[in-house]
Design a protein around this motif. Structure first.
Motif, PDB file in Angstrom:
ATOM      1  N   ARG A 153      34.753  83.546 -26.461  1.00  0.00           N
ATOM      2  CA  ARG A 153      35.167  84.722 -25.888  1.00  0.00           C
ATOM      3  C   ARG A 153      34.507  86.159 -26.149  1.00  0.00           C
ATOM      4  O   ARG A 153      33.447  86.017 -27.016  1.00  0.00           O
ATOM      5  CB  ARG A 153      36.789  84.836 -26.834  1.00  0.00           C
ATOM      6  N   PRO A 154      34.855  87.139 -25.588  1.00  0.00           N
ATOM      7  CA  PRO A 154      34.129  88.393 -25.831  1.00  0.00           C
ATOM      8  C   PRO A 154      33.995  88.713 -27.156  1.00  0.00           C
ATOM      9  O   PRO A 154      35.126  88.901 -27.961  1.00  0.00           O
ATOM     10  CB  PRO A 154      34.730  89.482 -24.839  1.00  0.00           C
ATOM     11  N   ALA A 156      33.857  91.447 -29.957  1.00  0.00           N
ATOM     12  CA  ALA A 156      34.067  92.876 -29.993  1.00  0.00           C
ATOM     13  C   ALA A 156      33.318  93.612 -31.439  1.00  0.00           C
ATOM     14  O   ALA A 156      33.274  93.093 -32.355  1.00  0.00           O
ATOM     15  CB  ALA A 156      35.734  93.103 -30.494  1.00  0.00           C
ATOM     16  N   PRO A 162      37.971  96.550 -27.397  1.00  0.00           N
ATOM     17  CA  PRO A 162      38.549  96.725 -26.255  1.00  0.00           C
ATOM     18  C   PRO A 162      39.906  96.712 -26.248  1.00  0.00           C
ATOM     19  O   PRO A 162      40.608  96.313 -27.266  1.00  0.00           O
ATOM     20  CB  PRO A 162      38.214  95.439 -25.446  1.00  0.00           C
ATOM     21  N   TRP A 168      37.404  97.949 -21.698  1.00  0.00           N
ATOM     22  CA  TRP A 168      37.677  96.696 -20.932  1.00  0.00           C
ATOM     23  C   TRP A 168      36.697  95.565 -21.334  1.00  0.00           C
ATOM     24  O   TRP A 168      35.554  95.725 -21.824  1.00  0.00           O
ATOM     25  CB  TRP A 168      37.196  96.703 -19.480  1.00  0.00           C
ATOM     26  N   THR A 169      37.077  94.217 -21.321  1.00  0.00           N
ATOM     27  CA  THR A 169      36.225  93.022 -21.638  1.00  0.00           C
ATOM     28  C   THR A 169      35.920  92.823 -19.977  1.00  0.00           C
ATOM     29  O   THR A 169      36.457  93.310 -19.318  1.00  0.00           O
ATOM     30  CB  THR A 169      36.931  92.125 -22.200  1.00  0.00           C
ATOM     31  N   TYR A 170      35.483  91.485 -19.703  1.00  0.00           N
ATOM     32  CA  TYR A 170      35.131  90.850 -18.235  1.00  0.00           C
ATOM     33  C   TYR A 170      36.581  90.668 -17.837  1.00  0.00           C
ATOM     34  O   TYR A 170      36.781  90.752 -16.476  1.00  0.00           O
ATOM     35  CB  TYR A 170      34.407  89.934 -18.275  1.00  0.00           C
ATOM     36  N   SER A 275      32.827  96.626 -22.294  1.00  0.00           N
ATOM     37  CA  SER A 275      32.132  96.300 -23.612  1.00  0.00           C
ATOM     38  C   SER A 275      31.677  94.616 -23.226  1.00  0.00           C
ATOM     39  O   SER A 275      32.486  93.863 -22.918  1.00  0.00           O
ATOM     40  CB  SER A 275      33.077  95.804 -24.715  1.00  0.00           C
ATOM     41  N   ALA A 276      30.317  94.422 -23.188  1.00  0.00           N
ATOM     42  CA  ALA A 276      29.727  93.572 -22.804  1.00  0.00           C
ATOM     43  C   ALA A 276      28.552  93.083 -23.730  1.00  0.00           C
ATOM     44  O   ALA A 276      27.359  93.079 -23.369  1.00  0.00           O
ATOM     45  CB  ALA A 276      29.063  93.462 -21.218  1.00  0.00           C
TER      46      ALA A 276
END
Length: 472
Positions: A153-154, A156, A162, A168-170, A275-276
């Motif tokens: 998962r992204p 943080a 996010p 945003w995330t993807y 946010s990547a």
């Protein structure tokens, strides 16, 4: 309990999970997949596939805007972001349905819910609230071999989490309800750069902030530098060696506070931020610690064949570590299942896993970078060939690009290949096959490449490494 007992249970229906399940079924194992939401996982539903659909729309839009470059005319060019997103979601839905068909075709049971390992060879599933009617769901299930393929998962960052609205995330970046006029992307890996490229092409004012000195940090320095030059030429703002220190939110925008490596501070007023900054493995809530499964830095430790330190428990894909790529997960799943079957297998060779970034221009690579090869003490030959010397690239109107090859000077072994330019994500597999076949420069030099094709740049790059280049 016979009806709830399986030879192989795969936890997670993403690329690694469903491919492992299919291979298990092919080998005669009674197989089940536990999935809580989407067959096909993040890649198919919220990652690899829908982003490529978005990028394809952006590519077509770019060509329409530059129709005159091809002797064509197009007036009143525009786009409907809702329709662009709808097409992307439709592509994912089509493939999601396809994975469901493959499960039925291979007689694989799909158990809808979230799984926890409660004992060796046993899982407890909490039923998914939106499971298909009549599907298998909550309960206890037995599996001689349990493969964890729960993905990632992204990530943080504290204080910059996010919120699905302004940051945003993807997930959110793939389904915007409107096109933001300005956007800041935190992180310049493949995910960050692909979204930066999409939004820039569609007309947003895009800024990229990367904490490392080089954007696209895993790529060859020379390729990354060329990419940065192209991005900046497109109007993208790029700050490397800088970090986001915080944000101040307004009603429908935010101020992003950035600090460079020398301590200089700068604020950016943007409508949205992505946010990547990477992903983290989904290891929580699986009961792995209770079984004594070894986890290091959020990743399940495996032996190259998918086996953990606990007999009967395996891990593949993102949850088993980098590179966190769908094709790595798929191959890992096959290795894992074939090892369980007792077939002769080879451990995953991560040096031969290609990486692709579908920005404009595309970037693709495999093997060692020039810097890494030198750090390892390899005596190397380096070949380069620019797209400007290739007839097909010029005919396509895509003359900006480079193919770079790295060979061991003594043995002729191909150590790495790094490409930037049109369709290089389709070209890279030629080098991947060459490396897997242990091809030397001699075979590549004597191979006949079709004309006119972009693939000729690959040939010329090899020739250049050995002082035999023709078209420069």
């Amino acid at each position: 309990m016979a009806e709830t007992s399986y030879d192989v249970i795969v936890i997670g229906g993403g690329p690694g999970g469903y491919v492992a399940a299919i291979r298990a079924a092919q080998l005669g194992f009674k197989t089940a997949v536990v999935e809580k939401k989407h067959l096909g996982g993040i890649c198919l539903n919220w990652g690899c596939i829908p982003t490529k659909a978005l990028l394809r729309s952006a590519e077509i839009y770019h060509y329409m805007e530059h129709a005159k470059d091809y002797g064509l005319s197009a007036e009143k060019i525009g786009f409907d972001i809702g329709a662009v997103v709808k097409r992307s979601r439709g592509v994912s839905q089509q493939l999601n349905t396809g994975v469901g068909f493959l499960m039925k075709k291979n007689k694989i049971d799909v158990i809808w819910g979230s799984a926890t390992l409660t004992a060796p060879g046993k899982i407890k599933v909490e039923a998914a609230p939106d499971a298909p009617k009549g599907a298998l769901g909550g309960g206890d299930y037995l599996g001689k071999h349990i493969i964890v393929a729960t993905g990632a998962r992204p990530r943080a960052l504290p204080g910059i989490e996010p919120d699905k609205k302004l940051i945003w995330t993807y997930f959110e970046a793939m389904v915007p309800d409107r096109m933001p006029k300005s956007l800041l992307v935190m992180g310049s890996g493949a995910i960050g750069i692909e979204f930066a490229s999409f939004y820039k092409t569609m007309g947003a004012d895009v800024t990229v902030v990367e904490v490392m000195p080089q954007i696209l940090p895993v790529e060859d320095e020379e390729i990354a530098a060329l990419a940065r030059k192209r991005f900046e030429k497109q109007g993208m703002k790029i700050l490397s060696g800088a970090k986001v220190t915080g944000v101040t939110k307004q009603a429908d925008s935010l101020t992003v506070h950035v600090e460079d490596s020398k301590g200089a501070k700068q604020d950016f007023q943007v409508e949205r931020m992505i946010s990547a900054v990477g992903v983290v493995g989904n290891v929580d809530g699986l009961g792995l610690e209770n079984l004594g499964v070894k986890i290091e830095r959020g990743i399940i430790v495996t032996d190259g064949y998918g086996r953990t330190n606990v007999p009967g428990v395996y891990a593949i894909g993102d949850v088993a570590g980098a590179p966190m790529l769908a094709h790595k997960a798929e191959h890992e799943g096959v290795i894992c299942v074939e090892t369980i079957k007792g077939l002769h297998t080879h451990p995953m060779d991560k040096a031969k896993i290609p990486g692709c970034t579908y920005c404009t221009p595309q970037i693709a690579s495999v093997g060692l970078t020039e810097k890494k090869a030198r750090e390892l003490g390899r005596d190397i030959r380096v070949g380069r060939f620019p797209f400007i010397g290739n007839g097909k690239a010029i005919a396509l109107g895509e003359p900006e690009g480079l193919v770079k090859t790295i060979f061991d000077k003594k043995t002729g072994e191909l150590l790495g290949a790094h490409l930037i330019g049109a369709e290089v994500t389709e070209l890279i597999q030629g080098f991947v096959i060459a490396m897997n076949l242990e091809t030397t420069e001699e075979e590549l030099i004597h191979a006949v490449f079709p004309h006119p094709t972009l693939s000729e740049t690959m040939h010329e790059s090899v020739l250049d490494a050995y002082g035999r280049v023709i078209h420069t």
